[in-house]
Motif scaffolding. Structure first.
Motif, PDB file in Angstrom:
ATOM      1  N   LEU A 324       0.814  -1.222   0.000  1.00 60.04           N
ATOM      2  CA  LEU A 324       0.000   0.000   0.000  1.00 60.04           C
ATOM      3  C   LEU A 324       0.847   1.272   0.000  1.00 60.04           C
ATOM      4  CD1 LEU A 324      -2.810  -1.042   2.520  1.00 60.04           C
ATOM      5  CD2 LEU A 324      -3.034  -0.778   0.049  1.00 60.04           C
ATOM      6  N   THR A 325       2.055   1.198   0.560  1.00 57.14           N
ATOM      7  CA  THR A 325       2.884   2.405   0.602  1.00 57.14           C
ATOM      8  C   THR A 325       3.898   2.443  -0.543  1.00 57.14           C
ATOM      9  OG1 THR A 325       4.377   1.291   2.142  1.00 57.14           O
ATOM     10  CG2 THR A 325       2.725   2.755   3.092  1.00 57.14           C
ATOM     11  N   SER A 326       3.843   1.451  -1.434  1.00 56.43           N
ATOM     12  CA  SER A 326       4.816   1.422  -2.522  1.00 56.43           C
ATOM     13  C   SER A 326       4.557   2.555  -3.506  1.00 56.43           C
ATOM     14  CB  SER A 326       4.773   0.082  -3.249  1.00 56.43           C
ATOM     15  OG  SER A 326       3.509  -0.061  -3.882  1.00 56.43           O
ATOM     16  N   ARG A 327       3.380   3.131  -3.470  1.00 56.63           N
ATOM     17  CA  ARG A 327       3.074   4.308  -4.268  1.00 56.63           C
ATOM     18  C   ARG A 327       2.397   5.319  -3.358  1.00 56.63           C
ATOM     19  NH1 ARG A 327       1.977   3.440 -10.103  1.00 56.63           N
ATOM     20  NH2 ARG A 327       1.123   5.504  -9.842  1.00 56.63           N
ATOM     21  N   GLU A 332      -2.441   7.127  -0.379  1.00 56.49           N
ATOM     22  CA  GLU A 332      -3.432   8.172  -0.128  1.00 56.49           C
ATOM     23  C   GLU A 332      -4.851   7.678  -0.417  1.00 56.49           C
ATOM     24  OE1 GLU A 332      -1.802  11.444  -2.338  1.00 56.49           O
ATOM     25  OE2 GLU A 332      -0.422  11.930  -0.682  1.00 56.49           O
ATOM     26  N   TYR A 333      -4.966   6.851  -1.440  1.00 55.83           N
ATOM     27  CA  TYR A 333      -6.271   6.263  -1.766  1.00 55.83           C
ATOM     28  C   TYR A 333      -6.754   5.413  -0.586  1.00 55.83           C
ATOM     29  CZ  TYR A 333      -9.748   3.484  -4.328  1.00 55.83           C
ATOM     30  OH  TYR A 333     -10.901   2.864  -4.734  1.00 55.83           O
ATOM     31  N   PHE A 334      -5.845   4.584  -0.070  1.00 57.40           N
ATOM     32  CA  PHE A 334      -6.177   3.745   1.084  1.00 57.40           C
ATOM     33  C   PHE A 334      -6.617   4.611   2.271  1.00 57.40           C
ATOM     34  CE2 PHE A 334      -4.523   2.150   5.161  1.00 57.40           C
ATOM     35  CZ  PHE A 334      -5.321   1.030   5.338  1.00 57.40           C
ATOM     36  N   ILE A 355      -8.749  -3.779  -6.448  1.00 60.85           N
ATOM     37  CA  ILE A 355      -8.244  -2.506  -7.006  1.00 60.85           C
ATOM     38  C   ILE A 355      -6.897  -2.724  -7.697  1.00 60.85           C
ATOM     39  CG2 ILE A 355      -7.466  -0.175  -6.436  1.00 60.85           C
ATOM     40  CD1 ILE A 355     -10.449  -0.400  -6.159  1.00 60.85           C
ATOM     41  N   ILE A 356      -5.979  -3.446  -7.033  1.00 63.37           N
ATOM     42  CA  ILE A 356      -4.659  -3.646  -7.643  1.00 63.37           C
ATOM     43  C   ILE A 356      -4.765  -4.523  -8.880  1.00 63.37           C
ATOM     44  CG2 ILE A 356      -2.406  -4.766  -7.258  1.00 63.37           C
ATOM     45  CD1 ILE A 356      -2.276  -3.374  -4.591  1.00 63.37           C
ATOM     46  N   TRP A 373      -9.108   6.269 -10.503  1.00 62.87           N
ATOM     47  CA  TRP A 373      -9.194   4.976  -9.818  1.00 62.87           C
ATOM     48  C   TRP A 373     -10.381   4.182 -10.353  1.00 62.87           C
ATOM     49  CZ3 TRP A 373      -5.246   3.405  -6.952  1.00 62.87           C
ATOM     50  CH2 TRP A 373      -4.351   4.395  -6.508  1.00 62.87           C
ATOM     51  N   PRO A 374     -10.300   2.855 -10.338  1.00 59.35           N
ATOM     52  CA  PRO A 374     -11.421   2.040 -10.828  1.00 59.35           C
ATOM     53  C   PRO A 374     -12.740   2.434 -10.151  1.00 59.35           C
ATOM     54  CG  PRO A 374      -9.512   0.646 -10.441  1.00 59.35           C
ATOM     55  CD  PRO A 374      -9.148   2.022  -9.946  1.00 59.35           C
ATOM     56  N   VAL A 375     -12.691   2.693  -8.849  1.00 55.05           N
ATOM     57  CA  VAL A 375     -13.857   3.289  -8.184  1.00 55.05           C
ATOM     58  C   VAL A 375     -13.330   4.366  -7.240  1.00 55.05           C
ATOM     59  CG1 VAL A 375     -15.186   1.119  -8.246  1.00 55.05           C
ATOM     60  CG2 VAL A 375     -13.906   1.707  -6.207  1.00 55.05           C
ATOM     61  N   PRO A 376     -14.084   5.467  -7.085  1.00 54.31           N
ATOM     62  CA  PRO A 376     -13.611   6.516  -6.170  1.00 54.31           C
ATOM     63  C   PRO A 376     -13.518   5.997  -4.737  1.00 54.31           C
ATOM     64  CG  PRO A 376     -15.474   7.288  -7.498  1.00 54.31           C
ATOM     65  CD  PRO A 376     -15.355   5.816  -7.727  1.00 54.31           C
TER      66      PRO A 376
END
Lengths: 485, 95
Positions: A324-327, A332-334, A355-356, A373-376
């Motif tokens: 989750l922190t690799s980007r 931020e999405y998480f 999502i990934i 994102w695929p979904v907000p």
């Protein structure tokens, strides 16, 4: 991989040029924005007119210090500018203002993870310099065109030690570095647009040897995949050449993405001779402790710290936190999903899974920043909330999620429109259970005779009969009561 | 001699200068005199002296990160020997 490579090991160092996200150029008040009409962002300074003087943009130094602090470099309290002299039409002054002796940062390291091992890659240096203009070669038969909008855009050159040995390690280093400059807000990391560029120094040597082989500089890669492929090609080419009794020459080679090979650049007339000397137009940069400490205190949370916080604050497994922190955008999405609905573990599961997967399917893995994102985040949070409040089951949620990919409706609206609300009415579920059991008297007898794993079969039948809408814990509870009765 | 005709030709090529044989010969003499003078400076013991990066002792002068220039493309292109639309046009580069 080529068997020859078993005998050799690769020695890889990377040079990254990161365009800084400043508003103005490094030595003049022209806009540093990408994409303006040709030569609109120019002035006498960045066009190298005689008699002009460069004036340093303070933010460039702040960004360089920010990078140096994040990578654990030694920050030089006193560093200076040098002129790198060469002739090329994209370099209007005949020299590039760069740093040579006494760069702003030296040392530092990045820890990369490849094949479940962690490797520390050390940095040689980070320095500041100005970018050059851009040549357009093919427009006319006998001339080239030059656009100087990029001339004077500030660059950070980040040079690693030759400590990587495989394309995968080089890729991991580059991705980690890009994530870091994005977290720091100093570069957007767009390889396609050229704001994050990478050259690779590649050589091979017999495994176990300590002496370095002949170094080849590989250029012209404009994606992470291209860097990995170019290095893989080059390692194999060098190993093959040596095995065939050939000799390698120190040269610059260009990656040809269409043919997937490196090709020797027509060698420049002589080896590089840049005749660096201190730039008399610019006094040395003297950094006070105060200047550095102010930047240190304002550093944003970095990937490693964020990863630890995801573990400690949200109770996520270390692996989830790592992914989750690799980007920065993914982290931020998480956090946006968790802020809207506090079930961090569920948020992580949805992101790590669906999502990934979708990001991968849509080939966005190496996109500099994902905005579409695929979904907000708000809708993903709303979907998790529907599960948590018992309105839908996890299974139905998958159906709703698929629907969300093509619809702007809220998950709740989708659930209502499609009549997917979970069935939690005990008597209704009881009626279905009675039907299911009545239809399979032999299986009921087997179950009661000790074949308890048949419970799954009954649950499946009930779910099937209710179109997946029955509340699973309730089904289990009522079913057990009935069977054990 | 500190410098020979080969060095002169290398430096001239790096500076994109075409020198006649006479000019080359005179450059050898002139530059040799300059380098010999440097020898005099080298005689000074600078062991404990920090290398000079700049002769003026100044604090770093800098400016805020603000866009202060507006597009002035016409006037700037007017200085170019050749143009093509809003691009500078130069002899074809082969590299």
């Amino acid at each position: 991989m080529n068997p020859d490579l078993d005998r050799y090991e690769g020695v890889i160092g990377l040079e990254v040029h990161a365009e800084m996200l400043t508003a103005s150029k490094i030595f003049c008040g022209c806009s540093a924005a990408f994409g303006a009409p040709p030569n609109d962002n120019t002035c006498p300074v960045c066009l190298g007119m005689p008699g002009v003087l460069p004036v340093l943009n303070r933010r460039v130094v702040e960004f360089a210090v920010r990078a140096g602090l994040a990578i654990d470099c030694r920050i030089a309290r006193r560093n200076r500018w040098a002129r790198k002299n060469y002739f090329y039409p994209d370099l209007c002054k005949g020299y590039q203002i760069s740093q040579f002796e006494l760069p702003i940062c030296e040392g530092g390291y990045l820890d990369i993870h490849v094949d479940e091992t962690t490797k520390r890659v050390h940095l040689t240096r980070i320095h500041m310099e100005e970018d050059t203009g851009k040549n357009i070669h093919d427009a006319h038969g006998d001339s080239s065109l030059v656009d100087f909008n990029r001339s004077g855009v500030p660059l950070l050159e980040i040079v690693s030690e030759p400590e990587m040995s495989s394309p995968a390690e080089a890729g991991a280093y580059l991705r980690k570095l890009r994530t870091l400059v994005q977290y720091l807000g100093i570069c957007d990391g767009n390889m396609e647009e050229g704001s994050f560029r990478c050259d690779a120094n590649v050589s091979v040597r017999l495994r176990g040897a300590t002496e370095l082989g002949v170094k080849v500089e590989v250029k012209n890669m404009n994606s992470f995949r291209a860097v990995e492929k170019a290095i893989a090609f080059e390692l194999e080419r060098q190993a093959d050449t040596l095995d065939d009794g050939g000799h390698l020459v120190q040269e610059t080679r260009l990656w040809d993405a269409d043919r997937e090979e490196t090709r020797s650049m027509r060698s420049k007339e002589s080896a590089h001779d840049y005749r660096y000397f201190p730039d008399p137009d610019l006094p040395p940069i003297i950094l006070s402790e105060d200047f550095i400490e102010t930047i240190r205190r304002a550093l944003p949370e970095l990937p490693d710290a964020r990863r630890e916080r995801f573990v400690s604050a949200f109770g996520l497994p270390a692996y989830d936190a790592e992914v989750l922190t690799s980007r920065r955008d993914l982290a931020e999405y998480f956090e946006a999903v968790v802020a809207a609905h506090g079930n961090a573990k569920a948020a992580s599961n949805w992101i790590m899974g669906d999502i990934i997967r979708l990001i991968h399917e849509r080939k966005l893995d190496d996109a500099p920043i994902i905005t579409d994102w695929p979904v907000p985040a708000a809708n993903l949070a709303a979907l998790i909330a529907l599960i948590d409040e018992g309105t839908i089951s996890g299974k139905i949620a998958k159906t709703v999620f698929e629907e969300m990919l093509t619809s702007d409706e809220s998950p709740r609206a989708i659930v209502e429109r499609k009549g997917l609300v979970q069935m939690s009415d005990e008597s209704a579920i009881q009626a279905v259970i009675d039907e299911v059991l009545a239809a399979s008297p032999d299986k009921v007898a087997e179950y009661r005779g000790g074949k308890e794993k048949l419970q799954g079969f009954f649950v499946g039948q009930v779910m099937k009969a209710t179109g997946g809408k029955a509340n699973p814990p309730l089904v289990n509870k009522l079913l057990m009561a009935k069977l054990k009765a | 001699m500190k410098i020979g005709p080969d060095d002169i030709r290398t430096v001239a090529r790096l500076a994109r200068l075409n020198l006649t044989p006479e000019e080359e010969a005179s450059m050898v003499t002139t530059l040799d005199a300059i380098l010999t003078y440097m020898e005099t400076l080298n005689a000074l013991d600078t062991t404990d002296i920090e290398p000079t990066a700049h002769i003026i002792d100044l604090e770093t002068p800098w400016r805020a990160d603000e866009v202060t220039n507006e597009a002035n493309t016409e006037a700037l292109l007017a200085n170019a020997p050749a143009r093509d639309g809003n691009h500078f046009r130069v002899p074809k580069i082969i590299d």
